[in-house]
Design a protein around this motif. Sequence first.
Motif: not given
Length: 417
Positions: A246-252, A296-300, A312-313, A336-340
């Motif tokens: 979810x963190x990576x998606x939010x950042x994308x 956009x990041x919030x909605x998706x 959390x993201x 997730x954040x660490x991986x990103x």
Amino acid sequence: MNTLLEDLRWRGLIAHSTDLDALSAHMDEGPIKFYVGFDPTAPSVHTGNLVQILLAKRLQDAGHHPFLLVGGATGLIGDPKESGERVMNSKELVHGWVERIREQVGGFVSFDGDNAATMVNNYDWTSSMSVLDFLRDVGKHFPVNRMLARDVVARRLEAGISYTEFSYVLLQSMDYRELNRRYGVTMQTGGSDQWGNIAAGVELLRRSDQVKVHAMATPLLTKADGTKFGKTESGTVWLDPALTSPYAMYQFFLNAEDAKVIDYLKVFSFRSREEIEELERATVEAPFKREAQRALADDVTDLVHGRSEREAAAAAAAALFGRGELHELPLPTLLGAAKEVGAAEVSGEIGIVEALVAAGVVDSNGAARRTIADGGAYLNNVKVTDVDQVLGDADYLRGRVAVVRRGRKTVGAVVRA
């Protein structure tokens, strides 16, 4: 024109259609039954598929009845790719992916009410069909010259294309006919890269059953440079949180380009036209605030993973750069954040100098020592003052992740194995 179709056109969701005026009249007569298909060629759907999933939700919200097809049969074959012949996956693997994808796409629509969604699998009507029946009942209606003229087939002819992939269009077309015969489905949707297959299904119904049906395709989303949407340096943005956190998606989505963010909002957000136009003005007048990107990041992320995962993201994004409390973040979000940020995996005892280098925030041990001496090194948002500091158990958040930072913007992490 039908108000729903007008909204879809404003959102940029109509690239091709058989006859919009006829479809509009058809919708005005009452709720229609429509379908969209997903082939299980991977263990998850991705952000490109999300366009079709959310289109199905929009149509259902307007009162229409969605049929979500997961291609247990077509997934065993694979639509022809321009790059070359697909590797065939085993039946066991594909059938496992079918179940995963059924669960994923089913989470976005309602299976209750007068226009409840219906989930179908084309393996159910394909697996028992004989070759002779297939050739006589389906193949008879497909002129080879038209099949050869399809763009992807024409481009593959020189290098070679198997009869298996060449025949894919027949299988997908048969799906539309089967759903029309069984359930009265009268519209198919899909991406514009599938328009040839979709139009072929319309034509099959006209030729074999003398039935007029409808079709509509959405444009393929791209980035500002024309490259494929939904791709990052680390790969595809999947909906499965085990593949894309979810963190990576939010950042994308938070990193969407100013030139494209409004286009993405129209497609992926259920905000009104007035709200999106206000965000468009904000992007022009104060792009540095990135209001549209945050929306956009919030909605998706809310749609795909739920509000709590999105919060959390967002909290992790702030905390990584010293604007929040890292210790409050749950372990999956931290990982997730660490991986990103490209975290390094470590084992055994490690010093802060070594951690800064391993995490990639500095280039060498000397640079790490200078950063610490200059007061620019941080461990879990706490300034590091001792170049000889060794990371202990308390320095690993949730026992696994240590976040290191150089200055305000250069962030990395180490993850304990």
